[in-house]
Design an enzyme around this catalytic site. Structure first.
Site, PDB file in Angstrom:
ATOM      1  N   ARG A 166       3.209 -27.848   2.984  1.00  0.00           N
ATOM      2  CA  ARG A 166       2.171 -26.997   3.569  1.00  0.00           C
ATOM      3  C   ARG A 166       2.356 -26.864   5.073  1.00  0.00           C
ATOM      4  O   ARG A 166       3.213 -27.501   5.682  1.00  0.00           O
ATOM      5  CB  ARG A 166       0.790 -27.556   3.216  1.00  0.00           C
ATOM      6  CG  ARG A 166       0.495 -27.448   1.720  1.00  0.00           C
ATOM      7  CD  ARG A 166      -0.668 -28.335   1.317  1.00  0.00           C
ATOM      8  NE  ARG A 166      -1.862 -28.014   2.092  1.00  0.00           N
ATOM      9  CZ  ARG A 166      -2.940 -28.806   2.153  1.00  0.00           C
ATOM     10  NH1 ARG A 166      -2.961 -29.960   1.507  1.00  0.00           N
ATOM     11  NH2 ARG A 166      -3.974 -28.439   2.871  1.00  0.00           N
ATOM     12  N   ARG A 180      -5.856   8.402  -4.379  1.00  0.00           N
ATOM     13  CA  ARG A 180      -5.249   7.959  -5.632  1.00  0.00           C
ATOM     14  C   ARG A 180      -4.815   6.492  -5.623  1.00  0.00           C
ATOM     15  O   ARG A 180      -4.507   5.924  -6.652  1.00  0.00           O
ATOM     16  CB  ARG A 180      -4.047   8.863  -5.969  1.00  0.00           C
ATOM     17  CG  ARG A 180      -4.468  10.209  -6.545  1.00  0.00           C
ATOM     18  CD  ARG A 180      -3.293  11.146  -6.680  1.00  0.00           C
ATOM     19  NE  ARG A 180      -2.894  11.705  -5.394  1.00  0.00           N
ATOM     20  CZ  ARG A 180      -1.785  12.413  -5.196  1.00  0.00           C
ATOM     21  NH1 ARG A 180      -0.951  12.617  -6.203  1.00  0.00           N
ATOM     22  NH2 ARG A 180      -1.502  12.901  -4.007  1.00  0.00           N
ATOM     23  N   ALA A 226       3.942 -53.196  -3.212  1.00  0.00           N
ATOM     24  CA  ALA A 226       3.484 -52.177  -4.156  1.00  0.00           C
ATOM     25  C   ALA A 226       2.026 -52.419  -4.536  1.00  0.00           C
ATOM     26  O   ALA A 226       1.572 -53.554  -4.612  1.00  0.00           O
ATOM     27  CB  ALA A 226       4.366 -52.199  -5.404  1.00  0.00           C
ATOM     28  N   GLN A 279      -7.568  13.244  13.802  1.00  0.00           N
ATOM     29  CA  GLN A 279      -7.909  14.469  13.094  1.00  0.00           C
ATOM     30  C   GLN A 279      -9.211  14.159  12.342  1.00  0.00           C
ATOM     31  O   GLN A 279      -9.208  13.436  11.352  1.00  0.00           O
ATOM     32  CB  GLN A 279      -6.788  14.846  12.113  1.00  0.00           C
ATOM     33  CG  GLN A 279      -7.050  16.151  11.388  1.00  0.00           C
ATOM     34  CD  GLN A 279      -6.129  16.343  10.185  1.00  0.00           C
ATOM     35  OE1 GLN A 279      -5.570  15.387   9.654  1.00  0.00           O
ATOM     36  NE2 GLN A 279      -5.979  17.572   9.742  1.00  0.00           N
ATOM     37  N   SER A 307       5.473 -48.828  -4.069  1.00  0.00           N
ATOM     38  CA  SER A 307       4.868 -47.810  -4.937  1.00  0.00           C
ATOM     39  C   SER A 307       3.364 -47.997  -5.090  1.00  0.00           C
ATOM     40  O   SER A 307       2.862 -49.117  -5.024  1.00  0.00           O
ATOM     41  CB  SER A 307       5.500 -47.886  -6.329  1.00  0.00           C
ATOM     42  OG  SER A 307       6.858 -47.521  -6.224  1.00  0.00           O
ATOM     43  N   TYR A 347       5.776  12.137   7.531  1.00  0.00           N
ATOM     44  CA  TYR A 347       4.559  11.518   7.002  1.00  0.00           C
ATOM     45  C   TYR A 347       4.610   9.991   7.067  1.00  0.00           C
ATOM     46  O   TYR A 347       5.679   9.398   6.979  1.00  0.00           O
ATOM     47  CB  TYR A 347       4.342  11.906   5.535  1.00  0.00           C
ATOM     48  CG  TYR A 347       4.298  13.385   5.246  1.00  0.00           C
ATOM     49  CD1 TYR A 347       3.849  14.295   6.189  1.00  0.00           C
ATOM     50  CD2 TYR A 347       4.693  13.847   3.998  1.00  0.00           C
ATOM     51  CE1 TYR A 347       3.812  15.649   5.893  1.00  0.00           C
ATOM     52  CE2 TYR A 347       4.652  15.206   3.694  1.00  0.00           C
ATOM     53  CZ  TYR A 347       4.225  16.101   4.648  1.00  0.00           C
ATOM     54  OH  TYR A 347       4.187  17.427   4.355  1.00  0.00           O
ATOM     55  N   GLY A 348       3.435   9.419   7.136  1.00  0.00           N
ATOM     56  CA  GLY A 348       3.330   7.957   7.199  1.00  0.00           C
ATOM     57  C   GLY A 348       3.448   7.264   5.852  1.00  0.00           C
ATOM     58  O   GLY A 348       3.449   6.031   5.776  1.00  0.00           O
ATOM     59  N   ASP A 349       3.553   8.037   4.774  1.00  0.00           N
ATOM     60  CA  ASP A 349       3.594   7.412   3.440  1.00  0.00           C
ATOM     61  C   ASP A 349       4.974   7.540   2.803  1.00  0.00           C
ATOM     62  O   ASP A 349       5.116   7.570   1.594  1.00  0.00           O
ATOM     63  CB  ASP A 349       2.515   8.005   2.528  1.00  0.00           C
ATOM     64  CG  ASP A 349       2.673   9.508   2.316  1.00  0.00           C
ATOM     65  OD1 ASP A 349       3.646  10.092   2.838  1.00  0.00           O
ATOM     66  OD2 ASP A 349       1.822  10.091   1.622  1.00  0.00           O
TER      67      ASP A 349
HETATM   68  C1  UD1 Z   1       3.176  18.660   1.648  1.00  0.00           C
HETATM   69  C2  UD1 Z   1       3.863  19.994   1.875  1.00  0.00           C
HETATM   70  C3  UD1 Z   1       4.824  20.280   0.712  1.00  0.00           C
HETATM   71  C4  UD1 Z   1       5.809  19.144   0.572  1.00  0.00           C
HETATM   72  C5  UD1 Z   1       5.069  17.803   0.432  1.00  0.00           C
HETATM   73  C6  UD1 Z   1       6.054  16.687   0.466  1.00  0.00           C
HETATM   74  C7  UD1 Z   1       2.229  21.333   3.074  1.00  0.00           C
HETATM   75  C8  UD1 Z   1       1.277  22.449   2.983  1.00  0.00           C
HETATM   76  N1  UD1 Z   1       2.865  21.024   1.952  1.00  0.00           N
HETATM   77  O1  UD1 Z   1       2.359  18.816   0.486  1.00  0.00           O
HETATM   78  O2  UD1 Z   1       5.514  21.480   0.934  1.00  0.00           O
HETATM   79  O3  UD1 Z   1       6.618  19.348  -0.558  1.00  0.00           O
HETATM   80  O4  UD1 Z   1       4.146  17.622   1.505  1.00  0.00           O
HETATM   81  O5  UD1 Z   1       5.389  15.462   0.242  1.00  0.00           O
HETATM   82  O6  UD1 Z   1       2.418  20.784   4.124  1.00  0.00           O
HETATM   83  N2  UD1 Z   1      -2.203  14.879   6.186  1.00  0.00           N
HETATM   84  C9  UD1 Z   1      -2.952  14.730   7.315  1.00  0.00           C
HETATM   85  N3  UD1 Z   1      -3.994  15.593   7.529  1.00  0.00           N
HETATM   86  C10 UD1 Z   1      -4.292  16.593   6.670  1.00  0.00           C
HETATM   87  C11 UD1 Z   1      -3.522  16.738   5.502  1.00  0.00           C
HETATM   88  C12 UD1 Z   1      -2.474  15.865   5.289  1.00  0.00           C
HETATM   89  O7  UD1 Z   1      -2.724  13.845   8.123  1.00  0.00           O
HETATM   90  O8  UD1 Z   1      -5.244  17.333   6.953  1.00  0.00           O
HETATM   91  C13 UD1 Z   1      -1.115  13.946   5.929  1.00  0.00           C
HETATM   92  C14 UD1 Z   1      -1.390  13.077   4.723  1.00  0.00           C
HETATM   93  O9  UD1 Z   1      -1.954  11.834   5.104  1.00  0.00           O
HETATM   94  C15 UD1 Z   1      -0.027  12.902   4.098  1.00  0.00           C
HETATM   95  C16 UD1 Z   1       0.765  14.112   4.554  1.00  0.00           C
HETATM   96  O10 UD1 Z   1       0.044  14.687   5.636  1.00  0.00           O
HETATM   97  O11 UD1 Z   1       0.628  11.760   4.573  1.00  0.00           O
HETATM   98  C17 UD1 Z   1       1.007  15.125   3.459  1.00  0.00           C
HETATM   99  O12 UD1 Z   1      -0.203  15.709   3.070  1.00  0.00           O
HETATM  100  P1  UD1 Z   1      -0.504  16.192   1.603  1.00  0.00           P
HETATM  101  O13 UD1 Z   1      -1.830  16.816   1.576  1.00  0.00           O
HETATM  102  O14 UD1 Z   1      -0.258  15.093   0.644  1.00  0.00           O
HETATM  103  O15 UD1 Z   1       0.610  17.319   1.408  1.00  0.00           O
HETATM  104  P2  UD1 Z   1       1.199  17.783   0.039  1.00  0.00           P
HETATM  105  O16 UD1 Z   1       0.178  18.544  -0.703  1.00  0.00           O
HETATM  106  O17 UD1 Z   1       1.819  16.642  -0.650  1.00  0.00           O
HETATM  107 CA    CA Z   2       1.589  14.047  -0.724  1.00  0.00          CA
END
Ligand code: UD1
Ligand code: CA
Length: 448
Positions: A324, A13, A414, A69, A396, A96-98
């Site tokens: 610069r 996205r 100048a 993975q 100048s 999570y990394g995000d």
């Molecule tokens: C997940 C949770 C949900 C929670 C939400 C919060 C599960 C099943 N659900 O949902 O309960 O409310 O996060 O944001 O866990 N990722 C991987 N490998 C994968 C899948 C995901 O590394 O195979 C990583 C993604 O990069 C991401 C994070 O895990 O950073 C979350 O994955 P995502 O698929 O977005 O989970 P949600 O559906 O948001």
């Molecule tokens: Ca998510």
């Protein structure tokens, strides 16, 4: 404790060539915010990567381990890819990394609760005004935890629940290792859900946090802008509490690694970027962009663009100056309007106040550079140096054709085009002599 950060997802996205977790928030990639936040909790950190793994690996600090993975089959599958990193006799945190906004204090509290209650798993929940897309925390009528249900599997009634799973967990290593193999992808998405481990385990704790902003997960650029705004506010508040006046926080942008000394005032439309360091009692802006600069005390920079410059105490820059890479301004220098300085050192108390270009120049102390002076440093092939020694005066509209040296105390008239060195304390005039023809205009009129 050990820490696993999941970051294998593609981030579709974002619609970007740059991997999602490398998108910067206040100048620092999202993933590095998370890594820096967990730094004080444990030195055992592992990131699970999949998409763009090699590109992401480049920016990771050396102590961070990586597991790959290959296929993104769900959050539990991602944790399984790091199975060998999990120690059965130690706790492990998964996040999570995000999620660049999550706070260290929050993570420390969940760890405390996990240890005190001797849970097998403790999850962080929060309340979202709009819980769409999140896993919901389902409780029984007396409020005890029952299960987590994902949006895709939730009943209409469950969808009304506003308490959600943030996706941050602390597990007992052994409990996690024993449960992971039991998870089946029998759900609407066909994924291995990490949330299922929580349903399979006993001794589940929930650490409920009020401030839901921390758990904002960035999935698209609208959320990226929101994360940026919240993080920016945090950075500015840290500065303000440290004694910096920020006149208009809404239009002031300061990146993560910038330092600003106390009693400095930041006026609106100021951008402090990269590794910039600003001293005390400075006045910055309005409208200044300062990137990777080191700035001393009591410096004024107004409506100017400065990159890679070192600016000592009591210097004044602008309005409308451009500094610069490689510019060094010693103390009390004045650089005024429409002056560009590149790779040049300007000695103390020297001035270039108007309409000047100084490139590859070494300027001494107490030098006066007149309006419109140009160092002609480029001959079409090479960049050549100009030396202007202490106390010299450049009139100048002079061109100094490099390589050239203006000796100590020398005076350039100048309008001169200087092609040869000028010895110290001498006058150099390099322009054609003026001719005056008295009454010439009247004579011309009479002729016509
Ligand atoms: C997940 C949770 C949900 C929670 C939400 C919060 C599960 C099943 N659900 O949902 O309960 O409310 O996060 O944001 O866990 N990722 C991987 N490998 C994968 C899948 C995901 O590394 O195979 C990583 C993604 O990069 C991401 C994070 O895990 O950073 C979350 O994955 P995502 O698929 O977005 O989970 P949600 O559906 O948001
Ligand atoms: Ca998510």
């Amino acid at each position: 404790m050990r820490i696993i950060i999941l970051a294998a997802g593609k981030g579709v996205r974002m619609k970007s060539k740059l991997p999602k977790v490398l998108h910067p928030v206040c100048g620092k990639p999202m993933l590095l915010w998370v890594i820096d936040t967990v730094q004080d909790l444990s030195e055992h950190v592992c990131v699970v990567l999949g998409h763009s793994a090699e590109q992401i690996r480049q920016v990771l600090p050396p102590h961070v381990e990586v597991r790959i993975q290959k296929e993104q089959l769900g959050t539990a599958h991602a944790v399984m890819s790091a199975q060998d990193f999990i120690d059965p006799n130690d706790d492990v945190m998964v996040l999570y990394g995000d999620m660049p906004l999550v706070k260290k204090e929050t993570l420390m509290k969940v760890v405390d609760q996990h240890k005190n209650d001797e849970n097998y798993v403790t999850i962080i929940s929060t309340t979202m005004a709009d819980p769409t897309g999140y896993g919901r925390i389902v409780r029984d009528p007396v409020g005890r935890f029952l299960k987590i249900v994902e949006e895709t599997e939730a009943s209409d009634q469950e969808k009304m629940i506003k308490e959600i799973n943030t996706g941050i967990y602390v597990f007992k290593g052994r409990a996690l290792l024993e449960t992971l193999p039991k998870i089946k992808p029998d759900n609407a998405k066909g994924e291995y859900y990490l949330t299922d481990t929580v349903c399979l385990l006993e001794k589940v704790g929930i650490h409920r946090v009020d401030d839901s902003n921390q758990f904002l997960g960035v999935n698209d650029r609208v959320q990226l802008a929101l994360a940026q705004k919240l993080k920016q506010r945090e950075i500015l508040e840290r500065l303000m509490l440290g004694g910096v006046t920020v006149v208009d926080p809404g239009s002031t942008y300061v990146e993560a690694d910038v330092e600003v000394g106390c009693d400095t005032v930041l006026y609106p439309m100021t951008f402090l970027l990269g590794k910039t360091k600003i001293g005390e009692q400075c006045v910055i802006g309005p409208m200044a962009r300062i990137e990777n600069c080191t700035v001393g005390n009591r410096v004024r920079i107004i409506s100017s663009d400065c990159v890679g410059a070192t600016i000592e105490d009591d210097v004044s820059v602008g309005p409308f100056a451009r500094l610069r890479e490689g510019t060094v301004l010693k103390s009390n220098v004045k650089i005024g309007n429409f002056v560009e300085v590149k790779n040049s050192k300007i000695g103390s108390r020297s001035k270039a106040q108007h309409l000047t270009y100084l490139g590859d120049a070494t300027v001494g102390e107490d030098v006066n550079i007149g309006a419109g002076t140009i160092t002609c440093n480029f001959d079409g092939k090479r960049k050549n140096p100009t030396f202007i020694e202490d106390e010299a005066f450049i009139g100048s509209n002079s061109c100094l054709i490099a390589p050239v040296r203006i000796g100590r105390g020398a005076f350039v008239a100048a309008g001169s085009v200087i092609t040869e060195d000028v010895p110290e304390w001498s006058l150099a005039i390099a322009r054609s002599r003026q001719t005056v023809k008295p009454g010439w205009v009247i004579k011309k009129r009479e002729e016509s």
